[in-house]
Each structure stands twice: as C-alpha cells, then as structure tokens.
Design a protein around this motif. Structure first.
Motif, PDB file in Angstrom:
ATOM      1  N   ASN A   1     -13.438  11.545   0.838  1.00 50.10           N
ATOM      2  CA  ASN A   1     -12.650  10.767  -0.109  1.00 50.10           C
ATOM      3  C   ASN A   1     -13.046   9.292  -0.100  1.00 50.10           C
ATOM      4  O   ASN A   1     -13.077   8.640  -1.152  1.00 50.10           O
ATOM      5  CB  ASN A   1     -11.163  10.907   0.238  1.00 50.10           C
ATOM      6  CG  ASN A   1     -10.268  10.203  -0.755  1.00 50.10           C
ATOM      7  OD1 ASN A   1     -10.244  10.548  -1.933  1.00 50.10           O
ATOM      8  ND2 ASN A   1      -9.523   9.217  -0.286  1.00 50.10           N
ATOM      9  N   ARG A   2     -13.377   8.780   1.092  1.00 47.52           N
ATOM     10  CA  ARG A   2     -13.769   7.376   1.198  1.00 47.52           C
ATOM     11  C   ARG A   2     -15.275   7.170   1.026  1.00 47.52           C
ATOM     12  O   ARG A   2     -15.766   6.046   1.102  1.00 47.52           O
ATOM     13  CB  ARG A   2     -13.324   6.807   2.551  1.00 47.52           C
ATOM     14  CG  ARG A   2     -11.817   6.732   2.727  1.00 47.52           C
ATOM     15  CD  ARG A   2     -11.442   6.073   4.040  1.00 47.52           C
ATOM     16  NE  ARG A   2     -11.758   4.652   4.035  1.00 47.52           N
ATOM     17  CZ  ARG A   2     -10.941   3.679   3.608  1.00 47.52           C
ATOM     18  NH1 ARG A   2      -9.729   3.992   3.158  1.00 47.52           N
ATOM     19  NH2 ARG A   2     -11.303   2.412   3.640  1.00 47.52           N
TER      20      ARG A   2
ATOM     21  N   ILE B   1       0.800  -1.236   0.000  1.00 43.92           N
ATOM     22  CA  ILE B   1       0.000   0.000   0.000  1.00 43.92           C
ATOM     23  C   ILE B   1       0.831   1.285   0.000  1.00 43.92           C
ATOM     24  O   ILE B   1       0.281   2.378  -0.005  1.00 43.92           O
ATOM     25  CB  ILE B   1      -0.981   0.032   1.195  1.00 43.92           C
ATOM     26  CG1 ILE B   1      -0.244   0.235   2.527  1.00 43.92           C
ATOM     27  CG2 ILE B   1      -1.836  -1.228   1.240  1.00 43.92           C
ATOM     28  CD1 ILE B   1      -1.172   0.514   3.699  1.00 43.92           C
TER      29      ILE B   1
ATOM     30  N   ASP C   1      -5.946   7.060   8.204  1.00 48.05           N
ATOM     31  CA  ASP C   1      -5.971   6.729   6.782  1.00 48.05           C
ATOM     32  C   ASP C   1      -5.120   5.503   6.482  1.00 48.05           C
ATOM     33  O   ASP C   1      -5.544   4.592   5.742  1.00 48.05           O
ATOM     34  CB  ASP C   1      -5.462   7.931   5.976  1.00 48.05           C
ATOM     35  CG  ASP C   1      -5.268   7.612   4.502  1.00 48.05           C
ATOM     36  OD1 ASP C   1      -6.275   7.397   3.810  1.00 48.05           O
ATOM     37  OD2 ASP C   1      -4.108   7.580   4.052  1.00 48.05           O
ATOM     38  N   TYR C   2      -3.938   5.431   7.078  1.00 47.55           N
ATOM     39  CA  TYR C   2      -3.026   4.323   6.796  1.00 47.55           C
ATOM     40  C   TYR C   2      -3.583   2.999   7.321  1.00 47.55           C
ATOM     41  O   TYR C   2      -3.487   1.960   6.650  1.00 47.55           O
ATOM     42  CB  TYR C   2      -1.657   4.618   7.400  1.00 47.55           C
ATOM     43  CG  TYR C   2      -0.517   3.859   6.742  1.00 47.55           C
ATOM     44  CD1 TYR C   2      -0.298   3.940   5.367  1.00 47.55           C
ATOM     45  CD2 TYR C   2       0.349   3.070   7.486  1.00 47.55           C
ATOM     46  CE1 TYR C   2       0.743   3.256   4.753  1.00 47.55           C
ATOM     47  CE2 TYR C   2       1.404   2.384   6.890  1.00 47.55           C
ATOM     48  CZ  TYR C   2       1.596   2.485   5.526  1.00 47.55           C
ATOM     49  OH  TYR C   2       2.634   1.801   4.921  1.00 47.55           O
TER      50      TYR C   2
ATOM     51  N   CYS D   1       2.617   6.222   4.356  1.00 45.73           N
ATOM     52  CA  CYS D   1       1.533   7.096   4.801  1.00 45.73           C
ATOM     53  C   CYS D   1       1.513   8.341   3.921  1.00 45.73           C
ATOM     54  O   CYS D   1       2.523   8.722   3.326  1.00 45.73           O
ATOM     55  CB  CYS D   1       1.701   7.462   6.283  1.00 45.73           C
ATOM     56  SG  CYS D   1       3.231   8.322   6.696  1.00 45.73           S
ATOM     57  N   ASP D   2       0.376   8.980   3.835  1.00 45.60           N
ATOM     58  CA  ASP D   2       0.150  10.071   2.888  1.00 45.60           C
ATOM     59  C   ASP D   2       0.658  11.395   3.460  1.00 45.60           C
ATOM     60  O   ASP D   2       0.083  11.936   4.403  1.00 45.60           O
ATOM     61  CB  ASP D   2      -1.353  10.176   2.595  1.00 45.60           C
ATOM     62  CG  ASP D   2      -1.678  11.176   1.504  1.00 45.60           C
ATOM     63  OD1 ASP D   2      -0.790  11.954   1.111  1.00 45.60           O
ATOM     64  OD2 ASP D   2      -2.840  11.185   1.051  1.00 45.60           O
TER      65      ASP D   2
ATOM     66  N   LEU E   1      -6.775   2.297   7.740  1.00 41.75           N
ATOM     67  CA  LEU E   1      -7.909   1.931   6.891  1.00 41.75           C
ATOM     68  C   LEU E   1      -7.437   1.349   5.564  1.00 41.75           C
ATOM     69  O   LEU E   1      -8.010   0.376   5.060  1.00 41.75           O
ATOM     70  CB  LEU E   1      -8.788   3.153   6.644  1.00 41.75           C
ATOM     71  CG  LEU E   1      -9.576   3.662   7.855  1.00 41.75           C
ATOM     72  CD1 LEU E   1     -10.252   4.997   7.530  1.00 41.75           C
ATOM     73  CD2 LEU E   1     -10.614   2.649   8.308  1.00 41.75           C
ATOM     74  N   ARG E   2      -6.385   1.924   4.998  1.00 44.31           N
ATOM     75  CA  ARG E   2      -5.827   1.390   3.752  1.00 44.31           C
ATOM     76  C   ARG E   2      -5.266  -0.019   3.963  1.00 44.31           C
ATOM     77  O   ARG E   2      -5.418  -0.896   3.109  1.00 44.31           O
ATOM     78  CB  ARG E   2      -4.744   2.330   3.227  1.00 44.31           C
ATOM     79  CG  ARG E   2      -5.278   3.621   2.614  1.00 44.31           C
ATOM     80  CD  ARG E   2      -4.195   4.676   2.486  1.00 44.31           C
ATOM     81  NE  ARG E   2      -3.012   4.172   1.791  1.00 44.31           N
ATOM     82  CZ  ARG E   2      -1.811   4.764   1.853  1.00 44.31           C
ATOM     83  NH1 ARG E   2      -1.654   5.869   2.573  1.00 44.31           N
ATOM     84  NH2 ARG E   2      -0.791   4.265   1.195  1.00 44.31           N
TER      85      ARG E   2
ATOM     86  N   ASP F   1      -8.163  -2.382   4.207  1.00 44.64           N
ATOM     87  CA  ASP F   1      -8.691  -2.614   2.865  1.00 44.64           C
ATOM     88  C   ASP F   1      -7.887  -3.688   2.130  1.00 44.64           C
ATOM     89  O   ASP F   1      -8.438  -4.458   1.330  1.00 44.64           O
ATOM     90  CB  ASP F   1      -8.657  -1.319   2.043  1.00 44.64           C
ATOM     91  CG  ASP F   1      -9.646  -0.272   2.540  1.00 44.64           C
ATOM     92  OD1 ASP F   1     -10.581  -0.639   3.281  1.00 44.64           O
ATOM     93  OD2 ASP F   1      -9.462   0.916   2.189  1.00 44.64           O
ATOM     94  N   ALA F   2      -6.576  -3.721   2.407  1.00 40.68           N
ATOM     95  CA  ALA F   2      -5.688  -4.679   1.737  1.00 40.68           C
ATOM     96  C   ALA F   2      -5.606  -6.011   2.472  1.00 40.68           C
ATOM     97  O   ALA F   2      -4.860  -6.905   2.044  1.00 40.68           O
ATOM     98  CB  ALA F   2      -4.292  -4.077   1.600  1.00 40.68           C
TER      99      ALA F   2
ATOM    100  N   TYR G   1      -3.497  11.096   9.399  1.00 39.71           N
ATOM    101  CA  TYR G   1      -2.762  10.234   8.473  1.00 39.71           C
ATOM    102  C   TYR G   1      -2.659   8.802   8.992  1.00 39.71           C
ATOM    103  O   TYR G   1      -2.631   7.855   8.204  1.00 39.71           O
ATOM    104  CB  TYR G   1      -1.370  10.803   8.177  1.00 39.71           C
ATOM    105  CG  TYR G   1      -0.469  10.938   9.392  1.00 39.71           C
ATOM    106  CD1 TYR G   1       0.405   9.922   9.754  1.00 39.71           C
ATOM    107  CD2 TYR G   1      -0.495  12.089  10.167  1.00 39.71           C
ATOM    108  CE1 TYR G   1       1.224  10.043  10.869  1.00 39.71           C
ATOM    109  CE2 TYR G   1       0.318  12.222  11.279  1.00 39.71           C
ATOM    110  CZ  TYR G   1       1.181  11.202  11.621  1.00 39.71           C
ATOM    111  OH  TYR G   1       1.984  11.326  12.730  1.00 39.71           O
TER     112      TYR G   1
END
Length: 295
Positions: free
Chosen positions: A239-240, A175, A190-191, A178-179, A193-194, A197-198, A187
């Motif tokens: 965004n999500r 992934i 978000d990380y 971090c953004d 959750l990403r 998701d993976a 952040y």
C-alpha cells in the motif's frame, strides 16, 4: 502545542475474556489519578462475564460492550473515537493485562511539560525486558527491538506500540484514528508512519513505570495470529509502495518459515495460514477474515 497540568486526559483499555486482569488494570488507573468517568473500556464481546462484573464493581466507568470481537485495532480505533469526540486532550492506552505503576501518569505529564517539541503526538512508557531494561523500537521496514537502561530521559523514536502510550487529540484531528481493517497486528506501525508523514513525533519515557503481563505471549503465537501479522505487514508494504517494508517482511517471513519447518508445532496449519496471508494481502482482503474464536 502547549502542555499544562490541567490537561484533560482519558484512559482506554481494550479487553477480551480477561475480567480478573481487567479489574487490576482499572484499579491501577484509578490509583494513578484517573476517575471512573474518564476510563473507557472497550469490551470485545467477552463471554466470561466481563460486562456484569465490571458494571457491578465500577458503576460509573464507561464500558462499551461490542456485539462482536473487532480485536485490538478495531477496539483502540473505537475508543480513540469516543475519547476524541468527548473532548479529551490526550488518551492513555493500555492492554487489559498491563497497568501503570505508581507515579506513571505524573511522570508522563511532567515529560509533556518539559518537551520542547511542539509536534509531539505520542508519548509511551517503555515496557521492560526480563533483565529490567527498557524496550524501545526502531523502524527498519519492521519493528526492531533494542534495550537501554531505565532512566527519566525522554527519547525521540520513530515507532511505538499502543500499550502504555498517550496519543494527542491534535494528531487525531490531522490523521484520524488507527485503521480497524488491520484487525490485529501492524496497525501501530501504520499509525506511526501516518503520523510521521504528517510531521508529528514519537517519544518514549524509559522509566519502568509500566507493568506488562504479556499474557498474549503465553504458549507461543497461534497460527491464526501469524496470519494477521504476515498479511498486514505485506499489505502495508504494498500500500505504501515501500521496498524497505517488503524487504523487511520477506526477511522476517523467511526466518519464521524456517523456524516453523524445523522447530514449530502444527507445521501444516501454520504454513497454510502463511500462504493464505500472502494471498489475501495481494488481493487486498482486509478486516476479520478469520475469527480467532474458531481456531
């Protein structure tokens, strides 16, 4: 994913103008088994003599001096990129005002070896509350804290913060980092959750082997920091396309706005930052829109 005692592990610290605290953290990392060459410090353009002092005391440490302050999100992203490209299996992250206690690294390696979940990608040592209990987070559209007694029991969770956390290179392969466009705040949400998701997992080790200075909480939250927290969480929800996140954001903002109006200092400034945060989230404005050093 198979763990062993020969894992190649780096340490990553992001710092800004806390050279004395940073020295304590580096010494603590070395005391826990990290060699200087395995410690990466991202210096966010400190102007307090951090670079000169660290270079004189720890000449073999990897000190990355940035030309501008890219805050915690940018600093951790940069450090994770460096660690990953150098071939480390895991990276241990901590703030410049927090440090692992004796036995922290050994306990984390032991936990990695005892865990049967082959999708484990985050392992965090829990921070402690004032009562000496371990602090954990659960995801309800925002991060909600709860406390449990200290133990060596590995606990699966859905949300962690980076302070005192190990992140696997396998996760980074899947992934990325971090953004950095969050700049600071959210952040980590978000990380996680990403990662979820993976198909990856987060675990917490609530053994109390992390000392947290909490210097960022002294004197309350400044208005500019509230801006980033407000903007980033709303942006994440949009965004999500997540009603749960937007609902959590709205409830939190109503509570904070009430507190500002009736109990806060610098009311107009705080409310103005809140307004700009909502506007910028809706307009998809990200990154360092306001420089903390100017406020």
């Amino acid at each position: 994913m198979v763990f062993n005692l020969k894992l190649k592990i780096s340490a990553l610290v992001v710092t800004f103008n806390r050279k004395d605290e940073l020295i304590k953290t580096i010494k603590s990392l070395r005391f826990n088994g990290f060699q200087e060459c395995d410690i990466f410090v991202i210096n966010n353009n400190s102007n307090d003599g951090t670079q000169e002092l660290i270079e004189s005391i720890f000449p073999n440490l990897s000190l990355i001096n940035l030309p501008e302050n890219i805050a915690s999100a940018g600093g951790f992203a940069k450090g994770l990129e460096i660690s990953f490209k150098k071939g480390y299996d895991w990276c241990f992250l901590c703030n410049d005002d927090s440090r692992p206690k004796k036995g922290c690294l050994e306990s984390m390696i032991s936990a990695l070896n005892s865990c049967s979940d082959h999708k484990l990608a985050f392992l965090k040592v829990a921070n402690l509350n004032p009562n000496g209990e371990a602090l954990l987070l659960k995801w309800k559209g925002i991060g909600v804290q709860y406390s449990i007694p200290i133990s060596d029991k590995l606990i699966k969770t859905d949300l962690i913060t980076f302070d005192g956390c190990m992140i696997s290179s396998e996760l980074i392969t899947k992934i990325g980092y971090c953004d950095p466009e969050f700049f600071m705040g959210v952040y980590e949400y978000d990380y996680c959750l990403r990662a979820k998701d993976a198909g990856y997992s987060c675990y917490v080790l609530p053994n109390g082997l992390l000392e947290d200075g909490k210097l960022g909480s002294i004197s309350g939250t400044p208005p500019w920091r509230q801006y980033y927290n407000t903007r980033n969480l709303l942006w994440l929800g949009i965004n999500r396309k997540s009603f749960m996140i937007i609902k959590g954001w709205l409830i939190r903002e109503l509570k904070y706005t009430y507190a500002i109006i009736f109990f806060g200092d610098r009311k107009l400034e705080r409310l103005h930052f809140k307004f700009r945060a909502v506007r910028d989230a809706l307009l998809n404005r990200r990154g360092r829109t306001y420089d903390p050093s100017k406020y």
